[in-house]
Scaffold this active site. Structure first.
Site, PDB file in Angstrom:
ATOM      1  N   CYS A 114      -1.260 -10.744   8.729  1.00 28.40           N
ATOM      2  CA  CYS A 114      -2.352  -9.978   9.324  1.00 28.40           C
ATOM      3  C   CYS A 114      -3.069 -10.830  10.384  1.00 28.40           C
ATOM      4  O   CYS A 114      -2.466 -11.210  11.376  1.00 28.40           O
ATOM      5  CB  CYS A 114      -3.290  -9.453   8.250  1.00 28.40           C
ATOM      6  SG  CYS A 114      -4.381  -8.124   8.851  1.00 28.40           S
ATOM      7  N   GLU A 153       1.757  -8.474   0.692  1.00 29.72           N
ATOM      8  CA  GLU A 153       1.269  -8.541  -0.691  1.00 29.72           C
ATOM      9  C   GLU A 153       0.657  -7.235  -1.165  1.00 29.72           C
ATOM     10  O   GLU A 153       0.373  -7.066  -2.358  1.00 29.72           O
ATOM     11  CB  GLU A 153       0.258  -9.689  -0.832  1.00 29.72           C
ATOM     12  CG  GLU A 153      -1.127  -9.428  -0.280  1.00 29.72           C
ATOM     13  CD  GLU A 153      -1.261  -9.507   1.228  1.00 29.72           C
ATOM     14  OE1 GLU A 153      -2.387  -9.373   1.728  1.00 29.72           O
ATOM     15  OE2 GLU A 153      -0.231  -9.717   1.918  1.00 29.72           O
ATOM     16  N   HIS A 192       0.290  -6.206   5.505  1.00 27.87           N
ATOM     17  CA  HIS A 192       0.072  -7.043   4.329  1.00 27.87           C
ATOM     18  C   HIS A 192       1.270  -6.923   3.380  1.00 27.87           C
ATOM     19  O   HIS A 192       1.350  -5.950   2.620  1.00 27.87           O
ATOM     20  CB  HIS A 192      -1.197  -6.617   3.596  1.00 27.87           C
ATOM     21  CG  HIS A 192      -2.455  -6.992   4.299  1.00 27.87           C
ATOM     22  ND1 HIS A 192      -3.042  -8.234   4.161  1.00 27.87           N
ATOM     23  CD2 HIS A 192      -3.235  -6.306   5.154  1.00 27.87           C
ATOM     24  CE1 HIS A 192      -4.141  -8.285   4.892  1.00 27.87           C
ATOM     25  NE2 HIS A 192      -4.279  -7.124   5.523  1.00 27.87           N
TER      26      HIS A 192
END
EC number: 4.3.2.10
Length: 206
Positions: A79, A188, A186
């Protein structure tokens, strides 16, 4: 061992939780010696480009990161962390980045008539520009989770691995130049697809 670089503006815990889930040895740190000993580095980030670079330079992390990249250590920016890899950002003011990749960070274009609103928040599919080991066993067209208002332009097309489309904006989703990699979304927070990318990053540093 992967070190998640801590400069106080990152989504540190969520990245660590994803690596822990994958069984990847990792540590959150801003310590030069631990960064030097790491097999790979992740530069996360949430917030504004100028503030992030101010903090990174105050902590002398910019010098450490550039040195480790020059030593061919794999680095993944996530990001804002991806945006910091480039030459300049224009978020409120012109600010130099780490300069590891060619490109500038500018604000995305909105189009309210067609419901294209900034920030770009939500799931979007990835279109491949070229094959890369980061996408081993991941099919084209899978969806990933974005949260951002700025994106990179004036980049080297050969560095573009995958992109998403949002109105008139062609969003570089994944970039790579040798050992320097970045994901605008992202991983994750992107379910199995994001975990797959993080797993493939781990394989690259073995």
């Amino acid at each position: 061992m992967i070190v998640i670089i801590d400069y106080g503006m990152g989504n540190l815990k969520s990245v660590k939780n994803a690596l822990d889930f994958l069984g990847v040895e990792n540590k959150i740190s801003s310590d030069e010696e631990e960064i030097r000993k790491a097999d790979g580095l992740i530069l996360p980030g949430v917030g504004a480009f100028p503030d992030a670079m101010d903090t990174i330079e105050r902590l002398a992390l910019d010098k450490i990161i550039r040195k480790e990249v020059a030593n061919n250590k794999p680095l993944l920016g996530i990001c804002l962390g991806m945006q910091l890899l480039f030459e300049k950002g224009f978020e409120g003011l012109e600010r130099s980045g780490l300069g590891l990749l060619k490109g500038n960070i500018i604000k995305m274009k909105d189009d309210k008539e067609n419901n294209i609103k900034i920030p770009h928040i939500g799931w979007n599919n990835l279109i491949y520009n070229k094959t890369d080991d980061l996408f081993n066993s991941i099919e084209e067209g899978k969806f990933v989770y974005y949260v951002h208002s700025y994106f990179v332009q004036d980049y080297n097309n050969e560095d573009l691995v995958a992109y998403s489309e949002y109105g008139e904006n062609k969003i570089p989703g994944v970039v790579r130049c040798n050992n320097v990699m970045g994901a605008q979304f992202h991983p994750e927070k992107s379910g199995d697809v994001g975990l797959g990318i993080l797993k493939n990053f781990r394989e690259l540093i073995k």
